[in-house]
Write an enzyme that holds these catalytic residues in place. Structure first.
Site, PDB file in Angstrom:
ATOM      1  N   HIS A  69       0.817  -1.207   0.000  1.00  0.00           N
ATOM      2  CA  HIS A  69       0.000   0.000   0.000  1.00  0.00           C
ATOM      3  C   HIS A  69       0.856   1.264   0.000  1.00  0.00           C
ATOM      4  CE1 HIS A  69      -4.318  -1.315   0.733  1.00  0.00           C
ATOM      5  NE2 HIS A  69      -3.637  -2.435   0.561  1.00  0.00           N
ATOM      6  N   GLY A  75       4.901   5.750  -4.683  1.00  0.00           N
ATOM      7  CA  GLY A  75       6.183   5.081  -4.545  1.00  0.00           C
ATOM      8  C   GLY A  75       6.499   4.695  -3.113  1.00  0.00           C
ATOM      9  N   ASN A  94      -7.332   2.253   3.305  1.00  0.00           N
ATOM     10  CA  ASN A  94      -6.215   1.857   4.163  1.00  0.00           C
ATOM     11  C   ASN A  94      -6.638   1.616   5.604  1.00  0.00           C
ATOM     12  OD1 ASN A  94      -4.194   1.887   2.199  1.00  0.00           O
ATOM     13  ND2 ASN A  94      -3.786   4.072   2.466  1.00  0.00           N
TER      14      ASN A  94
END
Length: 327
Positions: A69, A75, A94
């Site tokens: 995640h 990135g 999340n």
């Protein structure tokens, strides 16, 4: 659990070329980056992960998922760790992430010995690497020297993470956008050999009848396995908090059982089942199901690639003193 010895897998020539090209364009990223500035960094992360895992066997799966995640959104820069309103961490996509306290403990231990030296991004990558080892998987050497990002926006989460009902085409597109191949997709999906998921992450494979009972509507799922899932997730009031092991056979061991599960139609998510149903990926699934050593070798390659997605180095990033906040 992990064996008493460590098995290293060497990189094939094509991956060495890939790594060379990445490292040459990122001069601040290298193997054993902290050899002089903080020689105990990797040791401290590994010990923290092992200690946490010994008291909570769900930790490896959480740390591995945390890296995915993080890397898929802006990135591998630890931006997923930043707390606050409208941050990545606050996004509903999340909400089920875990392992944050393990990262913080590792960071705190390192800060005592080497203040402002080791990035949270490196700790997240190393912790995920060590989580696999702690669960019995291969030992993977990864380059370090990542810098931390200071921008974390919830709006960036949904367009980048993979939902559990994605088609294979959608998954391929998502991985391709990160520089990852179809093989990387199949191999990294093997992360589902450990960890657990909330019932509401796969309840789209069922429907409730007028009495509130589950009915199977996904024909790609084994009936007996589906019955087990429906029984475990039968309480509608608790479906968002109940969890089921990703791998019904060896849930705490990092192995290739995940692929054998797919062959018997016991993939927990629609995205798992999709790998076995499509000609583009079925053969790879069958090969990995039959050869655990091949899975470990390919995992080593694909994991390194994942850990280097969109890395920030040098002046492009920071080293946060606290992983949950910007400096």
């Amino acid at each position: 659990m992990a064996s008493s010895y460590r098995v290293y897998y060497s990189f094939p020539f094509h991956l060495l070329l890939f790594l060379s090209s990445l490292l040459s364009s990122s001069a601040d990223l290298s193997f054993n980056f902290y050899a002089n500035s903080c020689p105990l960094a990797e040791f401290l992360v590994r010990n923290t992960v092992r200690s946490a895992t010994s008291s909570d066997p769900t930790i490896p799966g959480k740390l591995l998922r945390l890296l995915f995640h993080d890397c898929f959104v802006q990135g591998c820069d630890a931006s997923v760790l930043i707390q606050g309103n409208s941050t990545e961490r606050s996004d509903p996509g999340n909400a089920s992430l875990g392992g944050f306290s393990v990262i913080e403990r590792a960071k705190n231990a390192i800060e005592i010995l080497c203040p402002a030296t080791v990035s949270c991004a490196d700790i997240v990558a190393l912790a995920a690497r060590d989580a696999v080892e702690a669960a019995g998987g291969p030992v993977v050497e990864i380059p370090t020297g990542r810098r931390d990002g200071n921008i974390s926006m919830a709006a960036n989460v949904r367009p980048n993470i993979i939902d559990t009902d994605f088609s294979l085409g959608q998954m391929i597109d998502a991985f391709s956008s990160k520089g990852l191949s179809i093989q990387d997709l199949v191999v990294l999906s093997g992360a589902h050999t450990i960890g657990a998921s909330h019932c509401n992450a796969f309840d789209g494979r069922f429907k409730r009848d007028t009495k509130g009972n589950f009915e199977l509507i996904d024909a790609s799922l084994d009936n007996t396995y589906a019955e087990t899932l429906m029984n475990k997730c039968s309480s509608s009031e608790e479906s968002s908090s109940l969890t089921v092991s990703n791998d019904p056979e060896t849930s705490s061991t990092f192995d290739n059982q995940y692929y054998r599960n797919l062959e018997t139609h016991k993939g927990l998510f629609q995205t798992d089942s999709a790998l076995m149903e499509d000609d583009r990926t079925r053969k790879m699934v069958e090969e990995l199901a039959s050869d655990g050593e091949s899975f470990f070798q390919r995992w080593t390659e694909s994991f390194v690639k994942l850990s280097m997605v969109g890395v920030k180095v040098g002046e492009n990033g920071d080293i946060r003193r606290s992983c949950s906040s910007v400096n």
